[in-house]
Design an enzyme around this catalytic site. Structure first.
Site, PDB file in Angstrom:
ATOM      1  N   GLU A 263       0.839  -1.207   0.000  1.00  0.00           N
ATOM      2  CA  GLU A 263       0.000   0.000   0.000  1.00  0.00           C
ATOM      3  C   GLU A 263       0.868   1.247   0.000  1.00  0.00           C
ATOM      4  O   GLU A 263       0.574   2.230   0.689  1.00  0.00           O
ATOM      5  CB  GLU A 263      -0.938   0.001   1.226  1.00  0.00           C
ATOM      6  CG  GLU A 263      -1.824  -1.225   1.321  1.00  0.00           C
ATOM      7  CD  GLU A 263      -2.795  -1.206   2.504  1.00  0.00           C
ATOM      8  OE1 GLU A 263      -3.000  -0.130   3.113  1.00  0.00           O
ATOM      9  OE2 GLU A 263      -3.346  -2.270   2.815  1.00  0.00           O
ATOM     10  N   ASP A 265       2.565   4.606  -0.123  1.00  0.00           N
ATOM     11  CA  ASP A 265       2.425   6.030  -0.435  1.00  0.00           C
ATOM     12  C   ASP A 265       3.364   6.792   0.493  1.00  0.00           C
ATOM     13  O   ASP A 265       3.655   6.346   1.601  1.00  0.00           O
ATOM     14  CB  ASP A 265       0.969   6.533  -0.358  1.00  0.00           C
ATOM     15  CG  ASP A 265       0.241   6.215   0.929  1.00  0.00           C
ATOM     16  OD1 ASP A 265       0.896   5.858   1.931  1.00  0.00           O
ATOM     17  OD2 ASP A 265      -0.994   6.339   0.949  1.00  0.00           O
TER      18      ASP A 265
END
Ligand code: G2I
Length: 463
Positions: A263, A265
């Site tokens: 995930e 970011d």
């Protein structure tokens, strides 16, 4: 040599050198997915079903990514809104789009304390445990053969220094809920890799990282079926990319599991953000079993924390500096390729067993347009193995077995023919260089089980 000849020779050599340089530059992959695939890895994104109709979004999704995670659509509240009544419409829209794009799917997430439907939030004890098992069985069975990796259990450990499990209704059903979830998922989809996924597990010295590590080690020691660890890797100034990130990746990998960045970011902008992305990508490429990277959204405006501008494309879909550094790092990276990836020599790939036999897929030679795989069966002398190919890939030849095919042409069934316990096949890439065959099932008889030995009357000749 006469001076004019020498000059001519220099001109020719310079031209040749330039040609080589130009050729090299032209060969560098120009998209994230293609570059990752060259390294035997994938590059994915979280996909929001509601954005599939946005043409800028759809274009970037199709162009750049060869793995998709449904951002919310496969979660418990989305797939089972009322008990034992399942709704896959939103998730299927993502699966279908990504499959059309030639991308594969990470399933997210089967068991999680968050985003439970209201009916489950109010449950406890045996009723909740049974509901969890039913949920995992139904969803993983529905998607069997379509999922590269499942986040079987998400975020089950507490933050901070305790190293304890997170308190939740699932945890209160008993400490064994996680291994029950993994065993249930394996039974439902033997071909999917089964992952434990969490955040704040990036710094090797953190108590939470160590606690997850010990759980995975324990599962491996006791034969609980776990294939991968997902590091969510949500970074910002409070939670920066740790200097020991690669140590974390390699330490988990050393337990005998794949590691996936699930995930990613990184809040920030400009060069600082670009450098952070570069270091994360480089760390993955440096670890043989770091098999793929997924960013948590496409454009900054698609992010769950849009104000931190944490992604690779700006709100208009333009490539940011972070995109360029990510692509550069992928193109530059790694002589090390994943042990389960397409460019390695023979290594043990996915394994599937139904209890009566086990089929192990071993990657073989890879050419520009095609690759070989072989399957070895143990535990039964008479067996049927089902292998799933991802379209547009196609099997072009087989040896030591004569398969039958389903109507889609993607599901191959091979039966033992008395001449050995293995068979092999060649698969054409047809434009998708990242997908690999999945073993769906191995059904055996006569291998010391109580089932009667049935020699198929239609046993194909050895070939
Ligand atoms: O929080 C970031 C991620 C942390 N790890 C697990 C992931 O599953 C999680 O994803 C986020 C989604 O990106 C958000 O989109 O999970 C959130 C929920 O826990 C998602 O937020 C939800 C909102 O809470 C809902 O109100 C909203 O309806 O997104 C939904 C759809 O936009």
């Amino acid at each position: 040599m006469r001076p004019q000849f020498l000059l001519g020779l220099i001109v020719v050599l310079l031209a040749a050198a330039t040609a080589v340089a130009v050729t090299t530059a032209a060969q560098a992959a120009t998209t994230l997915g293609a570059s990752a695939a060259e390294k035997g890895r994938y590059f994915g994104t979280a996909v929001a079903g509601g954005r599939l109709g946005d043409s800028t979004y759809a274009t970037l999704l199709a162009r750049e990514f060869n793995m998709c995670t449904a951002e919310n659509e496969m979660k418990w509240d989305a797939t089972e809104p009322s008990q034992n009544s399942f709704n896959y419409a939103s998730a299927d829209a993502i699966v279908n789009r990504c499959t059309q794009n030639g991308a594969r799917i990470r399933g997210h997430a089967l068991a999680w304390h968050s985003q439970q439907p209201g009916w489950a939030q109010n449950m406890s004890g045996t009723a909740l445990r049974n509901a969890m098992v039913n949920h995992i069985t139904k969803v993983a069975t529905y998607y069997r053969g379509k999922i590269h990796s499942w986040d079987v259990v998400n975020e089950a450990f507490a933050d901070g220094t305790s190293g304890a499990r997170r308190d939740s209704n699932l945890q209160r059903t008993g400490n064994d809920w996680i291994e029950v979830a993994f065993r249930t998922a394996r039974a439902a989809d033997p071909g999917a890799k089964l992952c434990y996924n969490d955040y704040n597990t990036d710094n090797w010295t953190d108590a939470k990282t160590q606690a997850v590590y010990r759980m995975v080690q324990d599962f491996k020691n006791r034969g609980v079926p776990i294939d991968c660890v997902g590091l969510q890797s949500h970074f910002n100034s409070q939670s920066p990319v740790p200097g020991n990130y690669q140590t974390t990746l390699s330490s988990f990998a050393a337990l005998g599991v794949d590691v996936q960045i699930t995930e990613l970011d990184i809040e920030g902008s400009g060069t600082a953000q670009a450098n952070n992305y570069r270091s994360v990508v480089t760390a993955c490429l440096n670890v043989a079993r770091c098999t793929g990277i997924t960013v948590w959204g496409i454009r900054d405006t698609d992010s769950w924390r849009a104000s931190g501008t944490p992604l690779l494309f700006d709100g208009s879909g333009n490539k940011k500096a972070a995109y360029n550094s990510t692509l550069d790092a992928l193109n530059a990276g790694g002589t090390t390729t994943p042990t389960t990836g397409p460019t390695t020599g023979p290594t043990t790939g996915p394994t599937s067993g139904s209890g009566t036999c086990t089929a192990t897929l071993t990657p073989g030679t890879v050419w520009g347009d095609r690759y070989n795989s072989s399957v070895t069966v143990s535990g039964a002398s008479t067996w049927t193995v089902v292998v799933v190919i991802t379209a547009p890939q196609k099997v072009s030849s087989t040896w030591s077995g004569t398969p039958t095919w389903d109507s889609s042409g993607n599901v191959m069934t091979v039966q033992s023919n008395g001449s050995g316990n293995s068979f092999g096949f060649t698969t054409m890439f047809n434009g998708n260089t990242s997908a690999r065959p999945q073993i769906r099932s191995c059904t055996g008889a006569g291998g010391g089980t109580t089932s009667p030995t049935v020699v198929p009357t239609t046993a194909p000749p050895s070939g």
